[in-house]
Design a protein around this motif. Sequence first.
Motif, short mmCIF file in Angstrom:
data_model
loop_
_atom_site.label_atom_id
_atom_site.label_comp_id
_atom_site.label_asym_id
_atom_site.label_seq_id
_atom_site.Cartn_x
_atom_site.Cartn_y
_atom_site.Cartn_z
N LEU A 1 0.83 -1.20 0.00
CA LEU A 1 0.00 0.00 0.00
C LEU A 1 0.87 1.26 0.00
O LEU A 1 0.62 2.20 -0.75
N ALA A 2 1.91 1.25 0.84
CA ALA A 2 2.74 2.44 1.04
C ALA A 2 3.63 2.76 -0.16
O ALA A 2 4.07 3.90 -0.32
N SER A 3 3.88 1.76 -1.00
CA SER A 3 4.70 1.98 -2.20
C SER A 3 3.87 1.96 -3.48
O SER A 3 4.41 1.97 -4.58
N TYR B 1 -0.45 4.17 -8.83
CA TYR B 1 -0.80 5.14 -7.80
C TYR B 1 -2.27 4.99 -7.44
O TYR B 1 -3.14 4.97 -8.31
N THR B 2 -2.56 4.89 -6.15
CA THR B 2 -3.94 4.67 -5.73
C THR B 2 -4.29 5.44 -4.47
O THR B 2 -3.68 5.27 -3.42
N HIS C 1 7.58 -0.25 -13.18
CA HIS C 1 6.95 0.86 -13.90
C HIS C 1 6.59 0.48 -15.33
O HIS C 1 7.35 -0.21 -16.00
N LYS C 2 5.45 0.97 -15.78
CA LYS C 2 5.10 0.86 -17.20
C LYS C 2 5.90 1.92 -17.97
O LYS C 2 6.50 1.64 -19.00
N ASN C 3 5.82 3.15 -17.49
CA ASN C 3 6.60 4.25 -18.06
C ASN C 3 7.18 5.02 -16.89
O ASN C 3 6.44 5.43 -15.99
N ARG C 4 8.48 5.26 -16.92
CA ARG C 4 9.14 5.90 -15.78
C ARG C 4 9.77 7.21 -16.21
O ARG C 4 10.77 7.23 -16.92
N SER C 5 9.20 8.31 -15.78
CA SER C 5 9.71 9.63 -16.13
C SER C 5 10.84 10.03 -15.19
O SER C 5 10.76 9.83 -13.98
N TYR D 1 10.81 16.76 -10.84
CA TYR D 1 9.92 16.65 -9.69
C TYR D 1 8.89 15.55 -9.86
O TYR D 1 7.79 15.64 -9.32
N ASN D 2 9.25 14.50 -10.58
CA ASN D 2 8.35 13.36 -10.70
C ASN D 2 8.44 12.52 -9.43
O ASN D 2 9.39 11.76 -9.24
N ASP D 3 7.45 12.65 -8.55
CA ASP D 3 7.48 11.95 -7.27
C ASP D 3 7.08 10.49 -7.38
O ASP D 3 6.99 9.79 -6.37
N GLU D 4 6.86 10.00 -8.59
CA GLU D 4 6.53 8.60 -8.79
C GLU D 4 7.69 7.79 -9.36
O GLU D 4 7.55 6.61 -9.65
N TYR D 5 8.84 8.43 -9.54
CA TYR D 5 10.01 7.73 -10.05
C TYR D 5 10.40 6.62 -9.08
O TYR D 5 10.72 5.49 -9.48
N ASN D 6 10.37 6.94 -7.80
CA ASN D 6 10.58 5.93 -6.77
C ASN D 6 9.74 6.29 -5.56
O ASN D 6 9.26 7.42 -5.43
N MET D 7 9.56 5.33 -4.68
CA MET D 7 8.65 5.54 -3.56
C MET D 7 9.22 4.88 -2.31
O MET D 7 9.57 3.71 -2.32
#
Length: 399
Positions: free
Chosen positions: A130-132, A204-205, A320-324, A328-334
């Motif tokens: 959940l946290a990642s 992301y959920t 990742h399907k697509n990794r930007s 400031y892409n906060d979804e690159y890693n978690m």
Amino acid sequence: MKNLILFLVCNLVYISINAQSKDTTTKKLTSELEQIAQRNHINGFSVAIVNSDSVLYTHGFGFADVSNQKKYTSHTVQNIASVSKTCIGLALLKAQEMGKLNLDDPINKYLPFEVTNPHFPEESITIRHLASHTSTIRDASQYERRGYILRNSENGQARVNMNFRSSDDLMNYDLFLEKILSSKGEWYKKKNFIKKKPGEIFEYTNIGAGLAALVLENAVGQPFPEFTKTHIFDPLEMSNTGWFLKDVDDSKHSKLYAERDLELAPYQLVNYPDGGLITSSTDLGKYLSELISGYNGNGTVLNTESYKELFSPNLNEENHKNRSDSAYNDEYNMGIFMGMSATGQIGHSGGDPAVTTLMFFNSQTNTGKLLIANTELSKEGITEFIDIFKTLASYETKL
């Protein structure tokens, strides 16, 4: 004695020069931000620049209430959207310190209803999943359709978003989540889950974030708002921060704007832990300063090991399907609800109706900046928002 006096005099002169230099820099920054604010595509916003020791700069611009010409200040409060999720991360790690849970525990150990990916029923979803954002839970259509609730029954000329529901439709968020995620739930569908094993793919959920808060509630035996107040907000002296209007000084609350000249009807989130935190740039600046301290092993809210886990990356290219790799892409890693960009910016972004927020610190300079805005961003508004944040970044090391 003469040498001591000379040393003290020189030290006072140095401090005075530094103070004057900082004051000049602060005035210059304020002037630059005021010039950007004069474009008037964002009615009101506040900013802060912090380091691990203190809030170096915080200021408000524009209006919290346009019709009454009420200024937006550094003490103005409003909801901050998904930046709120970072508090779930800290809360989970505090609970782990207390021995109430382990991040690798299956979530069903703590839930009153079972949540399982129907495509992989034998695979447990863990708290870490959940946290990642690797739980394979996706935001169902019902999240948008039923997740935003009007605060008032009458809203005058204010715009009502098409997804806003009547105040009579407000329900407890645990029931909301059960209706969507439990196989016995009224809104349950198999497509609410991705056809991947838990842990395999980043998705992301918001629903998953709310579920993590519910797991925490059941693990510690205390409501999420009380737990975060006790273990995060009070220790950091965030005196005007909370999850509900009753927790803050609502006289300082900003109005939100669907357009520059059109007020948005006040709303609240059913699944409030995912984005409903109400705070100011002053309070959020204290929080960001603590995150920087924790990153460097000097935090006070969590112990050193917990902070290390908060900022430890859980994702790789295969997730990742697509990794930007944008700055400031906060979804690159978690980490644990803590986003990390490819360039070393750590924090989170947020967006809800008429709300846009950014909160990041630079892991190289150990300086952070944040921006909270109260207006739905048009094309021109996006440019203004970006220019504000770029200006803050340009002053990172000047204060």
